[in-house]
Scaffold this active site. Structure first.
Site, PDB file in Angstrom:
ATOM      1  CG  ASP A 184      48.924  54.333   5.573  1.00 30.98           C
ATOM      2  OD1 ASP A 184      48.190  54.011   4.619  1.00 30.98           O
ATOM      3  OD2 ASP A 184      49.576  53.518   6.249  1.00 30.98           O
ATOM      4  CG  HIS A 220      55.626  51.526   3.284  1.00 26.98           C
ATOM      5  ND1 HIS A 220      55.840  52.123   4.506  1.00 26.98           N
ATOM      6  CD2 HIS A 220      54.385  50.965   3.340  1.00 26.98           C
ATOM      7  CE1 HIS A 220      54.781  51.926   5.276  1.00 26.98           C
ATOM      8  NE2 HIS A 220      53.881  51.236   4.598  1.00 26.98           N
ATOM      9  CG  ASP A 223      46.520  51.822   6.915  1.00 28.59           C
ATOM     10  OD1 ASP A 223      46.203  53.004   7.188  1.00 28.59           O
ATOM     11  OD2 ASP A 223      47.659  51.514   6.523  1.00 28.59           O
ATOM     12  CG  HIS A 251      51.507  50.719   7.940  1.00 30.14           C
ATOM     13  ND1 HIS A 251      50.199  50.571   7.515  1.00 30.14           N
ATOM     14  CD2 HIS A 251      51.869  49.536   8.477  1.00 30.14           C
ATOM     15  CE1 HIS A 251      49.791  49.340   7.771  1.00 30.14           C
ATOM     16  NE2 HIS A 251      50.784  48.684   8.360  1.00 30.14           N
TER      17      HIS A 251
END
Length: 387
Positions: free
Chosen positions: A238, A201, A318, A240
Site C-alpha cells: 500500500d 493503520h 493507492d 501508506h
C-alpha cells in the site's frame, strides 16, 4: 414384652442414627465437591485473568471464523455486507466504500468468477476482536465521535451509535472475518484473496486512517495457533506505511515485515518504522519502472532474509497515478505486474499467500484490481473457477 419394646426402640434408634450418619456423610461429600468445583472455577478465572496468552488461546480456539469451505467455492472471499452505504455521507471520504462489490461485479461480468462460487465470511465477534484489541478500545467504538475520527468523516459523530455500529463497524467486522478465514484457505489451497480488509493503520489500542480493526494482526495470531505456523511474512505494498501491524507485531521475531511506502504521506509514524524489518521508501512521483525495479530488489532481499510459512500481501491500489493520497505514478499495468511478481515470489517457494485489497482512493481502483486478479488467473497463479 418390655424386652421386645426395648429391642424395637433400640433398633429404630440405630436405624435413624445410621440414616443420619449417611446423610451427614453425603452432605460433607457434596459440600467438598461443590467447594472443589467453585475453587477450580475461581482458579481458572484467575489464571485467565492473570495470563492474557491463555485467554487469547481460549478465544482463538473457540472462534467460529474458521470453517470448512467446499470445493464448489473458490478462494475468493467477499460479502455484500462489506460495502458501506450510510445516507451518502461515506462520499465525504475519498475512499471508494463500494469498491469491494464493484471488484466482484467486474470479475463476474467478465466471466472469470461465478457469484455462487464466492465465499461469504462470518462477522468477527467481540471475543474474536479481543484476541488483539483491548476491552477499552472496543468500548471506545461505542462513541460515534471516536468512529468519526477513525473513518475521517466528521458527520458520523452526530449519528446514534447503534446506526454507526450497523452501517460502518459491521462491514468492517465482516471484512475482518474474511481476512482471518483467508489464511486457513491459503494453507489449504495455496492462495486466498479477501476482496476487502488490509486495515493496516489500526493497532490493538487505536484506530485511524479508515481502519477500525487490526485484521492483519488478528489473522496472524489465529494462524500461529490454529494453523500451527511459526513464520509469517507481511508484504505491505500500500502507498501508506503499515504502522498498525508494525506496532502490534514488530517485536515478534516470528513475523517479518517488508513495507514499501511513500514516507512523505500519512501516517508519519516514526516510532513504528523502527519495527520494519525491510524498509523500502518510494517518494512522491515515483514512476512504474522505478517502482517495479525496487520491488524486484526488495523481494530478492526478503527471500534471503526470511523463510515464511505464510505471506500476507497487503495490495493497496493507492499507488496508482492520480490517486489523491498516495501521490505515486504507477500505471494500471504496473499494478498488474506488481501483483504478479508477489504471487510468483510465493508460488516459486511454495508459500501460501493471502491477498488483501487495502487502500485505493479513485473510482478506477475497482477495475484495476479486477483486471489484476484476471491476469493472475490467466497466468495460472490462481484458479477462479471451482473444481
Amino acid at each position: 414384652m418390655t424386652d421386645t419394646r426395648v429391642i424395637s426402640t433400640w433398633t429404630e434408634l440405630t436405624r435413624d442414627s445410621a440414616i443420619y450418619l449417611l446423610f451427614t456423610f453425603l452432605a460433607i461429600k457434596v459440600y467438598k465437591f461443590l467447594f472443589y468445583c467453585t475453587r477450580t472455577s475461581e482458579m481458572s478465572s484467575f489464571s485467565m485473568a492473570t495470563h492474557p496468552e491463555a485467554l487469547r488461546r481460549e478465544r482463538i480456539l473457540n472462534s467460529k471464523l474458521y470453517f470448512d469451505v467446499p470445493l464448489s467455492k473458490v478462494s475468493i472471499i467477499y460479502s455484500s455486507a462489506y460495502d458501506i452505504s450510510f445516507m451518502g455521507i461515506e462520499k465525504l471520504h475519498p475512499f471508494d466504500s463500494s469498491k469491494w462489490g464493484r471488484v466482484c461485479k467486474f470479475l463476474v461480468s467478465d466471466g472469470f468468477l461465478e457469484e455462487k462460487a464466492i465465499i461469504e465470511p462470518l462477522e468477527a465477534s467481540k471475543n474474536d476482536l479481543l484476541v488483539v484489541h483491548s476491552e477499552n478500545y472496543l468500548n471506545s467504538l461505542k462513541s460515534s465521535a471516536t468512529v468519526a475520527r477513525i473513518t475521517e468523516v466528521p458527520p458520523v459523530a452526530f449519528f446514534p451509535n447503534f446506526l454507526v455500529q450497523q452501517k460502518v463497524l459491521y462491514p468492517f467486522r465482516k471484512q475482518v472475518g474474511g481476512t482471518i478465514l483467508a489464511a486457513k484457505l491459503a494453507t489449504e489451497r495455496g492462495w486466498a484473496i479477501n476482496i476487502g480488509g488490509g486495515f493496516h493503520h489500526c493497532t490493538a489500542e487505536r484506530g485511524g486512517g479508515f481502519c477500525a480493526f487490526a485484521d492483519i494482526s488478528l489473522c496472524i495470531h489465529f494462524a500461529f495457533l490454529r494453523l500451527r505456523l511459526s513464520r509469517v511474512m507481511i508484504i505491505d505494498l500500500d502507498a501508506h506505511q503499515g504502522n498498525g501491524h508494525e506496532t502490534d507485531l514488530g517485536d515478534d521475531n516470528r513475523v517479518y515485515i517488508l513495507d514499501m511506502y511513500n514516507p512523505e504521506i500519512y501516517p508519519f509514524d516514526y516510532r513504528a518504522r523502527r519495527f520494519i524489518d525491510q524498509n523500502v521508501e518510494v517518494v512522491s512521483g515515483t514512476t512504474t519502472d522505478e517502482y517495479l525495479r525496487k520491488l524486484d530488489e526488495a523481494l530478492e532481499v526478503a527471500s534471503r532474509n526470511f523463510q515464511p510459512e505464510l505471506v500476507i500481501y497487503n495490495a493497496g491500489t493507492d499507488i496508482l497515478d492520480g490517486d489523491p493520497l498516495g501521490l505515486l505514478k504507477i500505471s494500471p499495468d504496473g499494478i498488474t505486474s506488481r501483483d504478479e511478481k508477489v504471487f510468483r515470489f510465493a508460488r516459486e517457494k511454495n508459500i501460501p499467500l493471502v491477498m488483501l485489497t487495502s487502500g485505493g482512493y479513485m473510482k478506477s481502483s475497482a477495475k484495476v484490481i479486477a483486471d489484476s486478479i484476471e491476469n493472475l488467473s490467466r497466468q495460472g497463479l490462481i484458479q477462479t473457477q471451482p473444481e
